[in-house]
Design a protein around this motif. Structure first.
Motif, PDB file in Angstrom:
ATOM      1  N   UNK A 144       0.823  -1.206   0.000  1.00  0.00           N
ATOM      2  CA  UNK A 144       0.000   0.000   0.000  1.00  0.00           C
ATOM      3  C   UNK A 144       0.866   1.269   0.000  1.00  0.00           C
ATOM      4  N   UNK A 145       2.153   1.130   0.346  1.00  0.00           N
ATOM      5  CA  UNK A 145       3.041   2.290   0.461  1.00  0.00           C
ATOM      6  C   UNK A 145       3.584   2.699  -0.908  1.00  0.00           C
ATOM      7  N   UNK A 170      -6.071  -0.796  -0.605  1.00  0.00           N
ATOM      8  CA  UNK A 170      -6.852  -1.490   0.450  1.00  0.00           C
ATOM      9  C   UNK A 170      -7.404  -0.439   1.389  1.00  0.00           C
ATOM     10  N   UNK A 171      -8.729  -0.346   1.470  1.00  0.00           N
ATOM     11  CA  UNK A 171      -9.276   0.635   2.418  1.00  0.00           C
ATOM     12  C   UNK A 171     -10.203   0.005   3.459  1.00  0.00           C
ATOM     13  N   UNK A 172     -10.183  -1.349   3.535  1.00  0.00           N
ATOM     14  CA  UNK A 172     -10.946  -1.996   4.614  1.00  0.00           C
ATOM     15  C   UNK A 172     -10.459  -3.433   4.820  1.00  0.00           C
ATOM     16  N   UNK A 179      -3.827   0.409   5.482  1.00  0.00           N
ATOM     17  CA  UNK A 179      -5.013   0.958   4.816  1.00  0.00           C
ATOM     18  C   UNK A 179      -4.731   2.315   4.180  1.00  0.00           C
ATOM     19  N   UNK A 180      -5.289   2.506   2.983  1.00  0.00           N
ATOM     20  CA  UNK A 180      -5.355   3.851   2.411  1.00  0.00           C
ATOM     21  C   UNK A 180      -6.827   4.245   2.379  1.00  0.00           C
ATOM     22  N   UNK A 211     -11.523  -7.920  -3.916  1.00  0.00           N
ATOM     23  CA  UNK A 211     -12.783  -7.235  -3.611  1.00  0.00           C
ATOM     24  C   UNK A 211     -13.014  -7.106  -2.106  1.00  0.00           C
ATOM     25  N   UNK A 212     -12.463  -8.052  -1.312  1.00  0.00           N
ATOM     26  CA  UNK A 212     -12.741  -8.048   0.122  1.00  0.00           C
ATOM     27  C   UNK A 212     -12.038  -6.917   0.867  1.00  0.00           C
ATOM     28  N   UNK A 213     -10.966  -6.367   0.300  1.00  0.00           N
ATOM     29  CA  UNK A 213     -10.236  -5.323   1.028  1.00  0.00           C
ATOM     30  C   UNK A 213     -10.413  -3.936   0.412  1.00  0.00           C
ATOM     31  N   UNK A 214     -11.358  -3.796  -0.504  1.00  0.00           N
ATOM     32  CA  UNK A 214     -11.663  -2.465  -1.049  1.00  0.00           C
ATOM     33  C   UNK A 214     -13.156  -2.191  -0.917  1.00  0.00           C
ATOM     34  N   UNK A 215     -13.488  -0.982  -0.502  1.00  0.00           N
ATOM     35  CA  UNK A 215     -14.894  -0.559  -0.461  1.00  0.00           C
ATOM     36  C   UNK A 215     -15.387  -0.349  -1.892  1.00  0.00           C
TER      37      UNK A 215
END
Ligand code: GUN
Ligand code: ZN
Length: 446
Positions: A144-145, A170-172, A179-180, A211-215
């Protein structure tokens, strides 16, 4: 290890050689061109001549140095279509399936990439390891960095490699440190595209992890970012593990299935690459075909994580063939070597009641992979005008292989022995953009 050089006098290498002019899944053995004694001439990063040594020798530019690799076979460099360079230290982590493996091993390792010095060190190690395995191109997940992307592209650029890579979005559903947000992920991606995309041999890849780690907002922003920058890639994961699929179904109950989540947000099309696809349905394969979306088949990862058996021959059904490439998926995967990856793909096909021929396996790791990634006009085969990325395989790299090779009657059998018994030890030399980039330790050319 030496740094790739892009210009200068032509150089040439001489050994047996194979390359593909077509697809062995559709046309059979005629897809492969085999020369028992070939010369490949390289200049300014490209192949400028290739053919039987008896004819190429007579037209070599005056003063061309010819390196002879006795007992070796030249192929286009291998292409690894799905890999996580920050997971180099995660390989061989015991006893978990996907979701626990991510939480227990992978996310902690990725958190360390907030440190640019660590990212640079691992990027260099990873790419050198790939070159020692004969892999000259890959599509890589960073973390994510944004610094992890800078480190990877800088290392690949200094080695002269053609790579595809991007910042993970990844926002969730991941640790806070990884997380971003939909906004920051979009902005950082845009800045990285401006900094790296289309520089030398580097391509940016919009990279929602899965799909599970993005809103929904983040997947929407990923689609916008990808659309706004034609020529960039998009990569993610799909239908790898049954628990993952069930989770995605609960997160997106309004969508018809896993692929439909990505479809809804405009994430299918040429230059989109999805890892795994083990549990895709017939209609999902058809949709991937229709949209020109590719699957990266990751057999060592799928067996190691107990994910399942990818139905390669089903994916390639001629009426709606999906573009399929081969990939290691380090660190879910257990080998850098694409020879070892071909071996595992053979075993997975066997467990599905099918056989993968040696020609088909070598095709997937070279020209077929390049085609899946829409770069077969540049890499993946040996022909004048192509970029000069080559691997030189020692056909007798171990005592056992040398003994087994004595019983081979043709090139098909020899290639099958190499993919079944070979690994990094088989790689005598790797050329990137026409320059020697890796040579196996302790060996010299003749
Ligand atoms: N699905 C989401 N993230 C990952 C990952 O890092 N590796 C694998 N194999 N599958 C994933
Ligand atoms: Zn992966």
């Amino acid at each position: 290890m030496t740094q790739a050089v892009h210009c200068g006098a032509p150089i040439a290498i001489r050994a047996a050689a194979i390359t593909f002019t077509g697809d062995p899944f559709t046309v059979g053995a005629s897809a492969m061109h085999y020369e028992s004694d070939a010369i490949v001439v390289m200049s300014d990063g490209r192949i400028v001549d290739f053919g039987a040594a008896s004819s190429v020798a007579s037209r070599l530019p005056v003063g061309t140095e010819v390196t002879r690799y006795t007992g070796c076979l030249i192929s286009a460099g291998f292409i690894d279509a799905h890999v996580h360079y920050p997971q180099t230290s995660v390989i061989a982590s015991y006893g978990k399936q996907l979701l626990d493996w991510l939480n227990d091993y992978t996310f902690p390792a990725e958190a360390a990439f907030v440190d640019p010095a660590h990212a640079s060190e691992v990027a260099r190690f990873f790419l050198e390891e790939a070159l020692h395995a004969g892999t000259t191109s890959c599509a890589a997940f960073c973390t994510v960095h944004p610094e992890s992307v800078d480190a990877f592209f800088a290392a690949a650029q200094s080695l002269g490699m053609r790579v595809i890579a991007g910042k993970v979005l990844m926002d969730r559903n991941a640790p806070e440190a990884l997380l971003d947000s939909a906004r920051s992920g979009y902005d950082q991606g845009k800045a990285l595209i401006a900094r790296w995309h289309d520089r030398d041999r580097l391509s940016y890849c919009v990279t929602p992890r899965f799909a599970a780690t993005s809103s929904p907002e983040q997947l929407d922003a990923a689609g916008a970012l990808w659309r706004e920058h034609p020529g960039t890639y998009l990569q993610s994961h799909i239908a790898e593990n049954r628990g993952e699929i069930e989770w995605v179904r609960k997160l997106f109950p309004e969508r018809a299935g896993y692929l439909d989540v990505y479809d809804h947000f405009g994430l299918l099309g040429p230059r989109a690459i999805y890892g795994h696809g083990i549990w895709l349905s017939e209609s999902e394969f058809a949709r991937m075909h229709d949209t020109g979306t590719a699957i990266a088949h990751c057999p060592t990862s799928n067996t190691f994580l107990g994910s399942g058996l990818f139905r390669l021959h089903d994916a390639l059904k001629p009426s709606r063939a999906v573009r399929v490439a081969l990939a290691t998926d380090i660190g879910g995967g257990t080998r850098f070597s694409m020879l070892s990856t071909m071996h595992e793909a053979y075993k997975v096909a066997q467990l599905n009641g099918r056989s993968l021929t040696a020609l088909q396996a070598f095709y997937l790791a070279t020209r077929g992979g390049a085609r899946a990634l829409y770069m077969d006009d540049r890499v993946g085969s040996i022909a004048p005008g192509m970029e000069a990325d080559l691997v030189v395989l020692d056909l007798a790299s171990t005592r056992l292989i040398a003994e087994r090779m004595r019983h081979c009657e043709n090139i098909e059998q020899a290639l099958f022995v190499q993919m079944t018994l070979g690994d990094e030890r088989s790689v005598r030399a790797t050329y990137v953009a026409g320059a020697l980039a890796a040579v196996s330790p302790g060996r010299a050319t003749d």
